[in-house]
Scaffold this motif. Sequence first.
Motif, PDB file in Angstrom:
ATOM      1  N   ARG A   1       0.823  -1.211   0.000  1.00  0.00           N
ATOM      2  CA  ARG A   1       0.000   0.000   0.000  1.00  0.00           C
ATOM      3  C   ARG A   1       0.862   1.269   0.000  1.00  0.00           C
ATOM      4  O   ARG A   1       0.585   2.220  -0.734  1.00  0.00           O
ATOM      5  CB  ARG A   1      -0.923  -0.011   1.220  1.00  0.00           C
ATOM      6  CG  ARG A   1      -1.783   1.244   1.351  1.00  0.00           C
ATOM      7  CD  ARG A   1      -2.709   1.144   2.554  1.00  0.00           C
ATOM      8  NE  ARG A   1      -3.372   2.408   2.815  1.00  0.00           N
ATOM      9  CZ  ARG A   1      -4.449   2.844   2.180  1.00  0.00           C
ATOM     10  NH1 ARG A   1      -4.999   2.091   1.235  1.00  0.00           N
ATOM     11  NH2 ARG A   1      -4.981   4.008   2.483  1.00  0.00           N
TER      12      ARG A   1
ATOM     13  N   HIS B   1      -4.384  -3.446  -2.733  1.00  0.00           N
ATOM     14  CA  HIS B   1      -3.835  -2.509  -1.753  1.00  0.00           C
ATOM     15  C   HIS B   1      -4.710  -1.279  -1.541  1.00  0.00           C
ATOM     16  O   HIS B   1      -4.665  -0.658  -0.481  1.00  0.00           O
ATOM     17  CB  HIS B   1      -2.438  -2.082  -2.194  1.00  0.00           C
ATOM     18  CG  HIS B   1      -1.537  -3.238  -2.509  1.00  0.00           C
ATOM     19  ND1 HIS B   1      -0.960  -4.015  -1.525  1.00  0.00           N
ATOM     20  CD2 HIS B   1      -1.153  -3.778  -3.704  1.00  0.00           C
ATOM     21  CE1 HIS B   1      -0.244  -4.977  -2.093  1.00  0.00           C
ATOM     22  NE2 HIS B   1      -0.344  -4.860  -3.410  1.00  0.00           N
ATOM     23  N   VAL B   2      -5.489  -0.916  -2.542  1.00  0.00           N
ATOM     24  CA  VAL B   2      -6.483   0.163  -2.415  1.00  0.00           C
ATOM     25  C   VAL B   2      -7.770  -0.323  -3.059  1.00  0.00           C
ATOM     26  O   VAL B   2      -7.744  -0.882  -4.160  1.00  0.00           O
ATOM     27  CB  VAL B   2      -6.006   1.483  -3.070  1.00  0.00           C
ATOM     28  CG1 VAL B   2      -4.892   2.112  -2.251  1.00  0.00           C
ATOM     29  CG2 VAL B   2      -5.562   1.262  -4.507  1.00  0.00           C
TER      30      VAL B   2
END
Length: 232
Positions: free
Chosen positions: A17, A55-56
Motif C-alpha cells: 500500500r 492494496h487500495v
Amino acid sequence: MALDKKRRSEDRGRLNRERVLHAALDFADEHGLAALSMRKLGDALGVEAMSLYNHVANKSALLDGMVDLVFSEIGLPQEGLDWKTAMRERALSARQVLSRRRWAIGLMESRTSPGSATLRHHDAVIGRLREAGFSVALAAHACSVLDSYTYGFALQEASLPFQTPEETEAVAQTMLESMPANEYPHLTQLTEEHILRPGYEYGDEFGFGLDLILDGLERILNASTPRRSRRR
C-alpha cells in the motif's frame, strides 16, 4: 514476453500500500491529478492495474490515502511553543507542502474517509488551541479561518503566471507596457513601487495575512477569557 511477465510478477510480489500511494503522489506531482488513473498508475509501477486493488479498494480509496500522506508531511503544532507561534509554523508548513503538491489543494478537506494522519493532524491543531484557552466554538472558528486562508492562498499562488522573481518582473513589465498609466494610476503605482521593487516575491504576502488572522484571534481570545485563567 516471458521475461516481461516474470518481471511483472516479481513487482506484484513487492507491491504494498505504501509503495502504491507514494507512486500515486509522484505521478500527480509530475502529471497532475486529472491524469491519474489506476491503469496509468499500474504502468508507472510496472504492474497490471488489477494488482493495485489488492492494496487500495478503488480510486476513491487511493485519493483518501494520497491526502493522508500529504497531511503527514505537514508539521504538527509543536509542544512548548505559544499557540500563535505553533499555528503560524503549522500554516507555513502547510503552504510549503502544498507548493510541492499543488494538485492536493482542492482535496485536503474533501474526503469523507480520512486516514490516521489526517485525523491526528486536525486533533493536534484543535488540542493546541484548546490548551491555549480557546472554547470549542472559537477553536472551530480558528481552524476554519486559518485553513481557508492557507488553502486559498496556495490556490491563488498556484494559478499565478509566474513563480520566480525574474518571471514576476517580466510579467509586471509586460503589464505596464500594455496599460496606460493615466487610465490605471493606482495599479501602475502598485506595480512600480511594490511588485517591481528589488527582492519582491508574492509568497511573502502570506505571512502578512497570516499574522493579521492570528492577531485577530488573539484579541478575541483575550476578550473572551478571564485574565486569571489565560494560558499562553
